[in-house]
Design an enzyme around this catalytic site. Structure first.
Site, PDB file in Angstrom:
ATOM      1  N   GLU A 101       0.818  -1.221   0.000  1.00 21.04           N
ATOM      2  CA  GLU A 101       0.000   0.000   0.000  1.00 21.04           C
ATOM      3  C   GLU A 101       0.846   1.264   0.000  1.00 21.04           C
ATOM      4  O   GLU A 101       0.512   2.244  -0.662  1.00 21.04           O
ATOM      5  CB  GLU A 101      -0.962  -0.008   1.191  1.00 21.04           C
ATOM      6  N   HIS A 129     -11.225  -5.532   8.044  1.00 23.46           N
ATOM      7  CA  HIS A 129     -12.007  -5.332   6.830  1.00 23.46           C
ATOM      8  C   HIS A 129     -13.247  -4.477   7.065  1.00 23.46           C
ATOM      9  O   HIS A 129     -14.108  -4.408   6.205  1.00 23.46           O
ATOM     10  CB  HIS A 129     -12.462  -6.679   6.250  1.00 23.46           C
TER      11      HIS A 129
END
Lengths: 394, 323
Positions: B60, B129
């Site tokens: 990321e 998540h």
């Protein structure tokens, strides 16, 4: 140690004593060198460069002048004119060799120590002082000079460099065969940064997309107080292979070799052959910054040994021996350095403080109502002191 | 006119932005052939090619950091962080580099970048998540933060965020991706990006939500039997556009802010502080906040206990009305 089914544990990987021991102290057998510390011109089967006397004198002049820039800036910090200074002393050859290998269309992403590369890209050395004086956070236009703003967070810029190189690919300026069109990126970082995730991710992205970027690591042996042994178990240039591109270790105190190797790596990138890691093996002769005290963690003996490999002295010896420069040349260059020093001293003191309030306008490209209101409130607050007749004015 | 889900709205909006500006690039994990794990970029690589819809390595910080370099060379990268909980490896690049570039360069190096993050819970996922990290970005000068709550806003807001010359954190309520459908009129003129919107009129109390909680607030307003509740969709979290909230509170005197994120130092705290400053004499009750307690996101079998729901919103409304 050989494999054993007995009690002794199996050993994997290289022996640290081998990697950092006496045989590697001068850079090891793979070090690319074209000018010895004694000033003797030697040859290398892969990296050769044919420099004219004028070109060599140019590199020499650059090194002398950026050392003066560094000396002046260090002194300015001691006089309280700079808050801090990151010295390049000892790394002149690495930076000038790399900087002069660039073409106009190439783009550089520096750390905060690339004063010599900035010099090669035509940035006014006075503009380098602003960040350290605290009057700005980078005075030049990166797009105009092809030289990014100094990056303080270690290694972050290597990802920017890789993305910029990926953008070059999309602009169609890689591998066209046109010398004035094909471009590459030069990404600077140090041995300490080689441990950062960002640097390793940059290696992976660059390899994956075959991006035209040269990763130029100045291994100056020290990350503030931590020696290179704390960052790696193998010579840094050997890491490149694990990422899927070549790595080269060059004598970072040899301006000719650094120039030759960087030039070849940049051309490889411009041609569309992907990234290269260049490890410029050098030494940080000064402190990490002017706030640092290297006597607490390293031996003066090491520093004395590296003084014998000084990047400028070896070129001086070569120029004299070959008769490429007369005494007048050295006298004139010293005078030029003095002029630069004087200009920096006066110019630094004259750098104006910024107006804090102007910063409200630079947070966003598209200004927000919130910041407009905050700016107005700040202005009104400061005005209230100026209008105060009781003597509380600031 | 077409009937679309939020996922389709975002997809169509991305497509339109790519058609309108060749400098728009998409990058992220699985955004290419797969079309993203939520299919938001479905079909775009096929139509725009691998140079413009870029499957990235799984890193990321690398995605955001390379996007910085692309933006510096004039591109407008739109990057997808696969899940909210995966944004933290990129936090340094976002906060230290993306957010500050315009300021430190005094405007010479703008960062026109959109960082799309599916956020919030309610999908029965494993940990990391279902998070709501918006306050961490809204707290950072130099970033703009928005959240869409419905398919039509998804279509317009993503295009407006891409056209913005500043970095925009674009929060998509993942629970809504494939939930409700709405009619999209592509010829309509959308409201400006950085504005909030009153989505339901009412007179007794004001509910403020954004992203996934707008629907929660609307359901609460419909369920409220004895009181008339006004609902405002913030849409923009940085900068905040609280004009409609102030107007509403001046009429209702009561405000409940609803988000999935932790109440402690969340967006609701800032809204409450500003409303207190602006509407002090109009308030009939303290501003109340409905959101998460200070526990990490729980295992999904009990996530409905953690997430604000209709009952918790109405409970807060009752407390405000009874104050």
């Amino acid at each position: 140690m050989t494999h054993s089914a007995g009690d002794s544990p199996r050993e994997f990987g290289p022996d640290l004593a081998e990697v950092f021991g006496p045989s590697q102290r001068d850079g090891g057998p793979d070090l690319v060198q074209l000018l010895t510390p004694e000033g003797e011109r030697v040859h290398h089967p892969e990296f050769e460069v044919d420099l004219s006397a004028e070109e060599l004198l140019g590199l020499y002049r650059d090194m002398v002048l950026v050392r003066r820039l560094d000396t002046e800036a260090t002194a300015l910090q001691r006089h309280g004119e700079l808050g801090i200074w990151a010295q390049l002393l000892g790394q002149e050859a690495a930076q000038i060799g790399a900087g002069r290998a660039l073409r106009r269309q190439d783009h550089v992403f520096p750390t905060y120590r690339e004063h010599g590369v900035a010099w090669c890209k035509g940035i006014d050395p006075l503009d380098l002082l602003g960040l350290f004086r605290g009057v700005d956070q980078g005075a030049w236009d990166p797009a105009e000079f092809g030289f990014g703003l100094y990056t303080i967070v270690i290694g972050a810029q290597t990802l920017h460099a890789t993305g910029y190189a990926m953008a070059m690919q999309r602009d169609g300026v890689v591998g066209t065969g046109e010398p004035d069109r094909d471009a590459a990126v030069l990404a600077h970082f140090g041995d300490g940064a080689s441990s950062q995730g960002d640097v390793n991710e940059a290696f992976i992205f660059a390899a994956s997309y075959n991006a035209p970027v040269v990763f130029f690591c100045q291994n100056n042996q020290w990350a503030i107080s931590e020696p290179i042994e704390r960052q790696t178990r193998i010579p840094l240039y050997q890491r490149a292979l694990g990422f899927g591109f070549p790595g080269v270790r060059v004598d970072g105190n040899d301006v000719i070799a650094t120039y030759a190797v960087t030039k070849a790596a940049l051309q490889r990138a411009r041609d569309g052959q992907g990234p290269t890691l260049v490890e410029a093996y050098t030494y940080r002769m000064g402190a990490h910054t002017t706030t640092d005290d290297p006597t607490r963690y390293r031996l003066s003996e090491d520093v004395e040994n590296w003084k014998l490999k000084d990047p400028i002295a070896r070129v001086t010896a070569y120029l004299r021996r070959m008769g490429l420069a007369d005494e007048q040349y050295f006298t004139d260059l010293a005078a030029e350095a003095d002029d630069l020093g004087a200009r920096l001293r006066e110019g630094c003191k004259a750098l104006p403080d910024p107006r804090y309030i102007e910063g409200f306008d630079h947070v966003y490209a598209e200004q927000t109502d919130e910041l407009v209101a905050q700016k107005a409130a700040y202005q009104a607050y400061t005005d209230s002191f100026e209008n105060d007749q009781t003597g509380a004015a600031r | 006119m077409s009937r679309i889900t939020l996922a389709k709205g975002l997809n169509a909006g991305l497509r339109k932005a790519m058609e309108d500006d060749p400098k728009v690039l998409l990058m992220g994990e699985d955004v290419g052939k797969l079309g993203g794990v939520f299919r938001i970029t479905d079909g775009l690589q096929k139509d725009f090619g691998e140079d413009r819809v870029i499957d990235s390595p799984l890193a990321e910080s690398g995605i955001v950091g390379t996007a910085v370099g692309m933006a510096l060379r004039g591109y407008r990268p739109v990057i997808e962080i696969q899940f909210d909980g995966f944004v933290y490896p990129a936090y340094d690049q976002i906060v230290c580099q993306v957010a500050k570039m315009h300021y430190r360069s005094r405007g010479r190096s703008p960062m026109p970048m959109v960082i799309r993050i599916p956020f919030g819970g309610g999908i029965g996922a494993v940990e990391h998540h279902s998070e709501s990290p918006e306050a961490q970005f809204a707290h950072t000068p130099g970033l703009k933060v928005v959240s869409c709550s419905n398919p039509v806003d998804g279509y317009w807001m993503i295009q407006q965020a891409i056209a913005c010359d500043d970095p925009v954190i674009f929060l998509e309520p993942k629970r809504q991706y494939h939930a409700d459908k709405a009619d999209l009129d592509e010829t309509a003129t959308p409201a400006p990006l950085f504005t909030s919107r009153t989505v339901r009129a009412g007179t007794d109390a004001t509910l403020v939500g954004y992203g996934p909680t707008v629907k929660t607030c609307l359901r609460a307003a419909e369920a409220a039997e004895d009181s008339s509740l006004e609902v405002i969709d913030l849409r923009t979290l940085s900068p905040l556009d609280l004009g409609p909230v102030y107007d509403s509170v001046r009429r209702t005197g009561r405000l409940v802010v609803v988000h999935e994120a932790h109440v402690n130092l969340g967006m609701g705290a800032e809204v409450a502080a500003r409303v207190t400053e602006e509407c002090f004499y109009s308030l009939e009750a303290p501003v109340l906040r409905v959101g998460a307690p200070d526990t990490p996101y729980p295992p999904s079998r009990v996530e409905e206990e953690y997430l604000p729901d209709l009952d918790r919103v109405l409970d807060a409304v009752d407390r405000a009305l009874e104050y």
